[in-house]
Design an enzyme around this catalytic site. Sequence first.
Site, mmCIF file in Angstrom:
data_model
loop_
_atom_site.group_PDB
_atom_site.id
_atom_site.type_symbol
_atom_site.label_atom_id
_atom_site.label_comp_id
_atom_site.label_asym_id
_atom_site.label_seq_id
_atom_site.Cartn_x
_atom_site.Cartn_y
_atom_site.Cartn_z
ATOM 1 N N TYR A 256 89.365 -47.064 -62.608
ATOM 2 C CA TYR A 256 90.728 -46.703 -62.350
ATOM 3 C C TYR A 256 91.486 -46.262 -63.693
ATOM 4 O O TYR A 256 90.755 -46.550 -64.717
ATOM 5 C CB TYR A 256 91.622 -47.902 -61.903
ATOM 6 C CG TYR A 256 92.638 -47.650 -61.236
ATOM 7 C CD1 TYR A 256 93.023 -46.420 -60.446
ATOM 8 C CD2 TYR A 256 94.043 -48.379 -62.002
ATOM 9 C CE1 TYR A 256 94.349 -46.469 -59.688
ATOM 10 C CE2 TYR A 256 95.116 -48.026 -61.213
ATOM 11 C CZ TYR A 256 95.433 -47.157 -60.404
ATOM 12 O OH TYR A 256 96.628 -47.028 -60.030
ATOM 13 N N ARG B 78 97.302 -49.331 -58.626
ATOM 14 C CA ARG B 78 96.564 -49.617 -57.695
ATOM 15 C C ARG B 78 95.255 -50.431 -57.977
ATOM 16 O O ARG B 78 94.540 -51.047 -57.005
ATOM 17 C CB ARG B 78 96.143 -48.653 -56.512
ATOM 18 C CG ARG B 78 97.556 -47.869 -56.039
ATOM 19 C CD ARG B 78 96.964 -46.869 -54.718
ATOM 20 N NE ARG B 78 98.110 -46.779 -53.771
ATOM 21 C CZ ARG B 78 98.402 -47.691 -52.712
ATOM 22 N NH1 ARG B 78 97.832 -48.653 -52.346
ATOM 23 N NH2 ARG B 78 99.515 -47.451 -51.870
ATOM 24 N N TRP C 263 105.414 -41.471 -56.803
ATOM 25 C CA TRP C 263 105.007 -41.743 -57.953
ATOM 26 C C TRP C 263 104.696 -40.499 -58.915
ATOM 27 O O TRP C 263 104.655 -40.388 -60.180
ATOM 28 C CB TRP C 263 103.804 -42.765 -57.856
ATOM 29 C CG TRP C 263 103.988 -43.971 -57.058
ATOM 30 C CD1 TRP C 263 103.789 -44.281 -55.725
ATOM 31 C CD2 TRP C 263 104.713 -45.339 -57.863
ATOM 32 N NE1 TRP C 263 104.398 -45.515 -55.692
ATOM 33 C CE2 TRP C 263 104.824 -46.044 -56.796
ATOM 34 C CE3 TRP C 263 105.216 -45.579 -59.059
ATOM 35 C CZ2 TRP C 263 105.370 -47.366 -56.631
ATOM 36 C CZ3 TRP C 263 106.018 -46.766 -59.190
ATOM 37 C CH2 TRP C 263 106.007 -47.698 -58.391
#
Length: 199
Positions: free
Chosen positions: A8, A14, A104
């Site tokens: 990530y 997330r 976002w």
Amino acid sequence: MPHYKLTYFNLRGRGEIIRYLFAYSDIKYEDHRIEQVDWPKIKPTILFGKIPILEVDGVIIHQSLAIARYLAKETGLAGQTPLEQALVDAIVDTIDDFMSTFPWGEKNQDVKQQAFDDLLTNTAPGLLQDLNNFLGDNKWLVGKSVTWADFYWDVCSTTLLFFRPGLIDNHPKLLALKEKVQALPAIAAWIKQRPVTTL
């Protein structure tokens, strides 16, 4: 024990719910963080072109909530009965529905700021009231023990409070739940040691 590798960005975002589950369950994993500047080169090598992904002994799971749900079931944090698991999923999905409405990726900062202000002013209060009513006088959102729904509330509310400090001040029960999650020794240790990022 399987070998886990989480890929990530160097953000909470997330990926953080997954890191919470690993931290609370004391499961070792590779926390592979990539920088935003490197993403255009890496993206074509990722199936479906989105992260986070979790490799479990070489098998790749995509979608953050699918990953979290898998880990929650593996570690006993999904709810104690099928009904509790359904309620946990419903709460997580409800919170995620709201978080997903934020633009976002919007490049125009004025447009982004206006959208954030609108959501935090006009939509968030209703969600918070509903969550407060759902929690009631219970210690945890679902059942008699902590679940990943409580973790997801803490992760997402931390982000919301970055944009609107004091957002949940009128909901002391939700604030108390957040504090209970962050006081869990394994979670407290993770928060203390994790890389400092804005989001």
